[in-house]
Design a protein around this motif. Structure first.
Motif, PDB file in Angstrom:
ATOM      1  N   ASP A 209       1.479  -3.708  -0.956  1.00  0.00           N
ATOM      2  CA  ASP A 209       0.519  -2.763  -1.524  1.00  0.00           C
ATOM      3  C   ASP A 209       0.638  -2.769  -3.038  1.00  0.00           C
ATOM      4  OD1 ASP A 209      -0.055  -2.157   1.063  1.00  0.00           O
ATOM      5  OD2 ASP A 209       0.781  -0.125   1.037  1.00  0.00           O
TER       6      ASP A 209
ATOM      7  N   ILE B 228      -9.193   3.093  -2.256  1.00  0.00           N
ATOM      8  CA  ILE B 228      -8.288   2.166  -1.591  1.00  0.00           C
ATOM      9  C   ILE B 228      -9.077   0.956  -1.118  1.00  0.00           C
ATOM     10  CG2 ILE B 228      -6.722   1.811   0.351  1.00  0.00           C
ATOM     11  CD1 ILE B 228      -6.054   4.775   0.265  1.00  0.00           C
TER      12      ILE B 228
ATOM     13  N   LYS C 157      -3.152  -3.907   0.488  1.00  0.00           N
ATOM     14  CA  LYS C 157      -3.892  -2.738   0.029  1.00  0.00           C
ATOM     15  C   LYS C 157      -3.798  -2.623  -1.488  1.00  0.00           C
ATOM     16  CE  LYS C 157      -4.101   0.553   3.871  1.00  0.00           C
ATOM     17  NZ  LYS C 157      -3.779   1.940   4.306  1.00  0.00           N
TER      18      LYS C 157
ATOM     19  N   LYS D 155      -8.789  -2.305   1.110  1.00  0.00           N
ATOM     20  CA  LYS D 155      -7.977  -2.821   2.206  1.00  0.00           C
ATOM     21  C   LYS D 155      -8.359  -4.268   2.484  1.00  0.00           C
ATOM     22  CE  LYS D 155      -6.836  -1.861   7.065  1.00  0.00           C
ATOM     23  NZ  LYS D 155      -7.130  -0.984   8.231  1.00  0.00           N
TER      24      LYS D 155
ATOM     25  N   ARG E 194      -0.325  -0.652  -6.428  1.00  0.00           N
ATOM     26  CA  ARG E 194      -0.683   0.717  -6.806  1.00  0.00           C
ATOM     27  C   ARG E 194      -0.887   0.829  -8.309  1.00  0.00           C
ATOM     28  NH1 ARG E 194       4.838   2.447  -5.233  1.00  0.00           N
ATOM     29  NH2 ARG E 194       5.036   0.445  -6.282  1.00  0.00           N
TER      30      ARG E 194
END
Length: 608
Positions: A30, A226, A243, A228, A32
């Motif tokens: 992921d 988000i 993600k 995906k 961020r």
């Protein structure tokens, strides 16, 4: 400084969740980040915002793409051919690629007609696409359709010859056409879906379809978005990040370094205000690296169509800015090195440049575009000159006596999403006022929010002097003229007084049109564009400033894995990138850059 640091620490404590060191993070799938500038639309067919390109590039695939060395690769087109007269490009569409809804359900197959439908939408004036001019500058009959001179879209140079065969016909040979195809006006759209949702297209993540590497799973403006991984993506083996989690925070620029240290995000710019702290800190220094400069061009624009509030005296400004001596006084009074120190305190000269089009953007026979014609005399010349600034001030006062009220108010907004920009605005204000005198100019700096800044400030003419930028859309200097043509949304030099030629058009417009019309002799074409660009600079319509990129980052992404392209949207894609277990330091970056440059040189040789 202590107060600022304390405020940052207090604000970061407001974020919930466990604090981990970067080395303790277990999930490397992921990515961020935090952001402060919200997008205003997901309709990729109408936007011209770099911020919105970044989202669209990860949701929608294009006919071609660029690899990490900047070499064109097949994407939605598996192969293509060009006719002998260089007017017709035929693409074979990759079979079996699907459109998906937000919930991942299949909607339909990507076909050649999706590119026809998208261009029809872009070239329909009522849809107000801000990139229509890019498309109709090359496509046969595109401009005539856009202007209503022809009504039948079948006369426009795009056709689906069959389900998987797409054909573009150009109005003139355009050697850089392939480089245009990663720009949003050539993105596909499903025509049936477009009709179903109508004006709701692109208003949220439910009202678009996806054929790219990611699906916008969550879209909560000024909260979170988000992306995906699209598990049904045709090239999913090359999508490594599962993600992309982006959280809105209006203090993102200030907070992100601390959030990175806490292990809560994977990338942060290190503002110049805290750069020394990081470089001198034994732990932080191992996390920081330089950024490559890019082909974005930054310049200060002088506005000839002021639409700002009466309190800032737009009529007075309009008279002043139409005086060459006044413009020249501003042009030569801006100390660009002092301004750049707010972003690049250690090596400001590496980012300052003197033209609009960057060096090494395009060349022919090993001759760089910036060395053509009068640009050759400008490219290595610093615009900052105290003596000339004061000389032109004296002339301007004499020429504008009785016409203008001094000091002239100079409205200069800045984007609050960047602390460096805020600092730079103050530096520029003080430096120019101190040199020219507060009896001559009164620079009014005005803070503006990052969300909607492009629309509410730049495009609406809410400025007198503005730091602004432009990135190339394709591999030709014409792309750097878009902000200044008659449909441009920058300073509108065609409205400048005393520059109208006998045919009723502005001098710049006539020079520009002559350059655009030259399609066969490329050296002559470059020379003509160089003449047009030099005109803007020599007449002080704009003040060239810097290259984009640069500065410093702490990041868990490898910059040498990303798609490399000076134009289009490819470079904003996450496809191909992996999240590293620890951030790259300066030594690793410098070694990686040398290796990448060597590999790129070899790859370019092999691609010819």
């Amino acid at each position: 400084m202590k107060k600022i640091i304390s405020l940052i620490l207090i604000l970061t404590l407001m974020f919930t969740g466990c604090t981990k060191n970067i080395s303790e993070i277990e999930n490397f799938e992921d990515y961020r980040s935090v952001y402060s500038g919200e997008i205003t639309t997901l309709n990729y067919l109408i936007t011209s915002s770099t911020n919105e390109f970044g989202i669209a590039s990860n949701l929608i695939d294009t006919l071609v793409d660029y690899d990490k060395y900047g070499i064109i690769q097949p994407s939605l087109a598996t192969k293509w051919s060009v006719s002998e007269d260089n007017l017709t490009y035929t693409f074979k569409i990759r079979e079996g690629v699907k459109w998906f809804k937000r919930d991942g359900t299949e909607y339909g197959e990507v076909t050649a007609n999706d590119f026809v439908d998208s261009l029809r939408y872009v070239l329909t004036r009522e849809n107000k696409s801000l990139t229509a001019n890019i498309a109709y500058s090359v496509i046969k009959n595109g401009e005539k359709y856009y202007n209503g001179e022809i009504k039948d879209f079948e006369e426009v140079g795009v056709i689906a010859k069959d389900k998987y065969t797409l054909e573009y016909t150009l109005k003139e040979p355009t050697p850089y056409f392939l480089s245009m195809l990663t720009y949003v006006c050539f993105f596909p759209v499903n025509g049936r879906f477009l009709k179903e949702v109508g004006e709701s297209f692109g208003t949220d993540n439910e009202n678009i379809l996806y054929n790219g590497s990611y699906i916008l799973e969550k879209f909560e403006p000024q909260s979170k978005r988000i992306l995906k991984k699209n598990e049904n993506y045709w090239d999913k083996e090359n999508v490594h990040i599962k993600k992309i989690i982006e959280t809105y925070n209006k203090e993102a620029d200030n907070l992100s370094p601390e959030l990175f240290l806490r292990g809560e995000i994977d990338n942060t710019t290190i503002p110049s205000t805290i750069l020394d702290q990081w470089i001198k800190d034994e732990k932080k220094e191992t996390m920081i690296r330089p950024n490559r400069t890019n082909h974005y061009s930054y310049f200060y624009a002088l506005n000839f169509d002021p639409n700002f509030s009466e309190e800032y005296e737009p009529d007075n400004w309009k008279i002043a800015v139409n005086n060459l001596s006044f413009r020249k006084s501003l042009f030569h009074s801006l100390d660009r090195k002092a301004a750049m120190l707010t972003a690049e305190p250690y090596n400001p000269e590496k980012r300052i440049h003197n033209t609009i089009t960057p060096k090494n953007f395009v060349s022919i026979k090993d001759k760089d575009y910036t060395s053509f014609g009068p640009l050759g005399e400008i490219v290595d010349k610093d615009t900052f000159n105290k003596e000339k600034a004061l000389e032109y001030k004296k002339k301007a006062i004499k020429e504008l006596k009785g016409k203008v009220s001094f000091p002239v108010k100079v409205l200069m907004p800045y984007n609050t999403g960047s602390s460096e920009w805020a600092n730079r605005a103050q530096v520029v204000q003080q430096q120019m006022e101190n040199l020219l005198g507060k009896d001559y100019i009164d620079i009014v700096i005005e803070a503006k929010p990052p969300t909607g800044f492009l629309k509410d400030v730049r495009r609406s003419g809410q400025f007198a002097l503005l730091e602004t930028n432009w990135g190339p859309d394709y591999a030709d200097p014409e792309t750097f003229t878009d902000p200044f043509n008659t449909e441009g949304t920058y300073n509108k030099p065609h409205l400048a007084l005393s520059y109208i030629d006998k045919n009723g058009k502005s001098r710049y417009e006539n020079i520009l049109n002559l350059a655009k019309s030259e399609r066969k002799d490329i050296e002559k074409r470059l020379s003509l564009f160089a003449k047009a660009e030099a005109f803007l600079i020599e007449e002080a319509f704009i003040i060239p400033y810097s290259l984009g990129g640069g500065g410093y980052s702490a990041s868990n992404l490898n910059p040498f894995e990303s798609s490399y392209s000076p134009y289009g949207v490819s470079s904003q894609r996450f496809k191909g990138q992996r999240i590293m277990k620890k951030p790259m330091n300066t030594k690793e970056f410098e070694d990686g850059l040398i290796k990448w440059e060597e590999e790129r040189e070899e790859a370019l040789k092999n691609s010819k």
